[in-house]
Enzyme design. Structure first.
Site, mmCIF file in Angstrom:
data_model
loop_
_atom_site.group_PDB
_atom_site.id
_atom_site.type_symbol
_atom_site.label_atom_id
_atom_site.label_comp_id
_atom_site.label_asym_id
_atom_site.label_seq_id
_atom_site.Cartn_x
_atom_site.Cartn_y
_atom_site.Cartn_z
ATOM 1 C CB CYS A 36 1.768 -1.930 4.385
ATOM 2 S SG CYS A 36 0.964 -1.144 5.815
ATOM 3 C CG ASP A 38 -3.293 -3.717 6.517
ATOM 4 O OD1 ASP A 38 -3.865 -4.817 6.579
ATOM 5 O OD2 ASP A 38 -3.894 -2.634 6.552
ATOM 6 N NE ARG A 40 -6.730 -4.458 6.044
ATOM 7 C CZ ARG A 40 -7.270 -3.236 5.900
ATOM 8 N NH1 ARG A 40 -8.571 -3.137 5.659
ATOM 9 N NH2 ARG A 40 -6.516 -2.155 5.989
ATOM 10 C CG HIS A 92 -2.322 -1.685 1.655
ATOM 11 N ND1 HIS A 92 -3.519 -1.433 2.295
ATOM 12 C CD2 HIS A 92 -1.360 -1.531 2.590
ATOM 13 C CE1 HIS A 92 -3.288 -1.148 3.569
ATOM 14 N NE2 HIS A 92 -1.985 -1.200 3.764
ATOM 15 C CB CYS A 95 -1.982 2.497 3.194
ATOM 16 S SG CYS A 95 -0.621 2.398 4.373
#
Length: 212
Positions: A36, A38, A40, A92, A95
């Site tokens: 992803c 993302d 993080r 994750h 998400c």
């Protein structure tokens, strides 16, 4: 950020003299990581690998589709040129893309991207809605989304050609938990065409070298 980069580069060169010189010459990653976007979930950091050790493709919600030329181009380069031995699809928990797909809200252009996740929900509605509302359903759909991306990968001619010529290649499904920084192996690992539905099989697989 530029200052951080300068400090990082000096630190790396001090700890590993010649690291960047060698890195600039070539790359030999064993792993293609599809994750992803993302911020993080940085692929190298969470598995403790250095630059050059993971070839990476990231997008919203780690979706792999047979119509996504960007993902397919990365996949082909990783398999045919870099000869990676492992492909990891890592979702994750929590998400945002998957959670957005579970709503009736419109978010703009991304609605078209999230449609694939909505399709996964619709195809598995009975199983999902048998779970308690909230996190159990969210986590299950996140895992199903990883499984769907794995299916899309192994159904490609890119991967099946690799298996047909005896190239070792394993496709894994993982999920990262933000709350504790741990990666969970979902128990999804496909190493040959035996686990692919017949309709998607294109090439007959040869015996892999380690099978002799």
């Amino acid at each position: 950020m530029l200052e951080n980069n300068s400090r990082w580069a000096k630190k790396m060169e001090t700890e590993r003299p010649g690291f960047f010189h060698e890195l600039a010459r070539t790359q030999h990653p064993d792993v293609l990581w599809i994750g992803c976007a993302d911020s993080r979930v940085p692929s190298n950091s969470i598995v403790g690998l250095l630059p050059g050790e993971v070839f990476t493709h990231r997008n919203i919600a780690n979706v792999v589709s047979h119509t996504d030329l960007s993902a397919l181009s990365v996949l082909q380069y990783a398999v045919d040129v870099l000869k990676v031995k492992h492909i990891v699809v890592c979702g994750h928990y929590g998400c945002g893309g998957v959670l957005a797909a579970m709503t009736h809200n419109s978010y703009g252009l991304i609605d078209n991207w999230l449609r694939r996740i909505k399709d996964i929900y619709d195809h598995n509605r009975e199983k999902i809605e048998a779970l308690p509302e909230g996190k159990p359903r969210e986590d299950f759909l996140i895992e199903l989304n990883v499984a769907e991306s794995i299916s899309a990968i192994v159904n490609t001619t890119i991967v099946q050609k690799a298996w047909a010529r005896g190239q070792p290649l394993d496709v894994h499904g993982w999920c990262y938990r933000l709350e504790d920084g741990r990666v969970r192996d979902l128990g999804l690992c496909i190493s040959d065409t035996k686990e692919i539905h017949d309709i998607y099989k294109v090439f007959k697989q040869r015996d892999r070298p380690h099978d002799h």
